[in-house]
Design a protein around this motif. Structure first.
Motif, short mmCIF file in Angstrom:
data_model
loop_
_atom_site.label_atom_id
_atom_site.label_comp_id
_atom_site.label_asym_id
_atom_site.label_seq_id
_atom_site.Cartn_x
_atom_site.Cartn_y
_atom_site.Cartn_z
N GLN A 25 58.36 29.46 39.04
CA GLN A 25 57.38 30.62 39.48
C GLN A 25 57.56 32.07 38.63
O GLN A 25 56.65 32.78 38.76
CB GLN A 25 57.47 30.51 40.97
CG GLN A 25 56.99 29.61 41.77
CD GLN A 25 56.81 29.96 43.15
OE1 GLN A 25 57.85 30.20 43.76
NE2 GLN A 25 55.69 29.44 44.03
N TYR A 26 59.05 31.97 38.46
CA TYR A 26 59.33 33.63 37.88
C TYR A 26 59.54 33.66 36.73
O TYR A 26 60.35 34.44 35.95
CB TYR A 26 60.32 33.90 38.65
CG TYR A 26 60.04 34.15 40.14
CD1 TYR A 26 59.09 35.22 40.60
CD2 TYR A 26 60.80 33.45 41.00
CE1 TYR A 26 58.69 35.25 41.90
CE2 TYR A 26 60.51 33.51 42.51
CZ TYR A 26 59.58 34.52 43.10
OH TYR A 26 59.33 34.41 44.15
N THR A 27 58.97 32.72 35.82
CA THR A 27 58.94 32.66 34.23
C THR A 27 58.80 34.11 33.75
O THR A 27 59.49 34.54 32.88
CB THR A 27 58.10 31.53 33.65
OG1 THR A 27 58.56 30.32 34.13
CG2 THR A 27 58.17 31.38 32.03
N PRO A 28 57.61 34.64 33.96
CA PRO A 28 57.47 35.99 33.57
C PRO A 28 58.39 37.12 33.75
O PRO A 28 58.98 37.84 32.85
CB PRO A 28 56.16 36.66 34.19
CG PRO A 28 55.43 35.06 34.50
CD PRO A 28 56.47 34.36 34.75
N PHE A 29 59.09 36.99 35.08
CA PHE A 29 60.12 37.65 35.30
C PHE A 29 61.47 37.61 34.33
O PHE A 29 62.06 38.49 33.80
CB PHE A 29 60.68 37.51 36.69
CG PHE A 29 62.08 38.02 37.09
CD1 PHE A 29 62.41 39.54 37.23
CD2 PHE A 29 63.06 37.27 37.46
CE1 PHE A 29 63.54 39.68 37.50
CE2 PHE A 29 64.49 37.40 37.46
CZ PHE A 29 64.72 38.96 37.77
N ILE A 30 61.75 36.14 34.19
CA ILE A 30 62.61 35.79 33.60
C ILE A 30 62.56 36.54 31.81
O ILE A 30 63.62 37.05 31.27
CB ILE A 30 63.20 34.29 33.50
CG1 ILE A 30 63.73 33.83 34.90
CG2 ILE A 30 64.25 33.74 32.24
CD1 ILE A 30 63.56 32.42 35.04
N PHE A 31 61.64 36.18 31.17
CA PHE A 31 61.22 36.56 29.93
C PHE A 31 61.26 38.18 29.84
O PHE A 31 61.74 38.56 28.91
CB PHE A 31 59.86 36.00 29.47
CG PHE A 31 60.04 34.72 28.96
CD1 PHE A 31 60.80 34.26 27.71
CD2 PHE A 31 59.20 33.56 29.66
CE1 PHE A 31 60.87 32.91 27.74
CE2 PHE A 31 59.51 32.38 29.34
CZ PHE A 31 60.15 31.88 28.04
#
Length: 62
Positions: A25-31
């Protein structure tokens, strides 16, 4: 780690989500955080988390 010259940052997730769901769910956050770390910036990190201490952040509810 800091005494050994290794810089680290801690991000704490406040929700009760499981790790696999969090990553999905938080791939954009991680990147965004990784990009900030690479570029030595904090502009994306500030949008997605709240700093609560030296190099310690809480993930904002998204």
């Amino acid at each position: 780690m800091q005494e050994q010259g290794v810089k680290s940052q801690l991000f704490i997730n406040r929700s009760e989500e499981r790790h696999t769901r969090l990553v999905n769910q938080y791939t954009p956050f991680i990147f965004a955080v990784l990009e900030d770390l690479i570029k030595g910036e904090e502009r994306r990190t500030e949008k997605t988390s709240i700093q609560v201490g030296t190099d310690v952040y809480l993930l904002r509810q998204i």
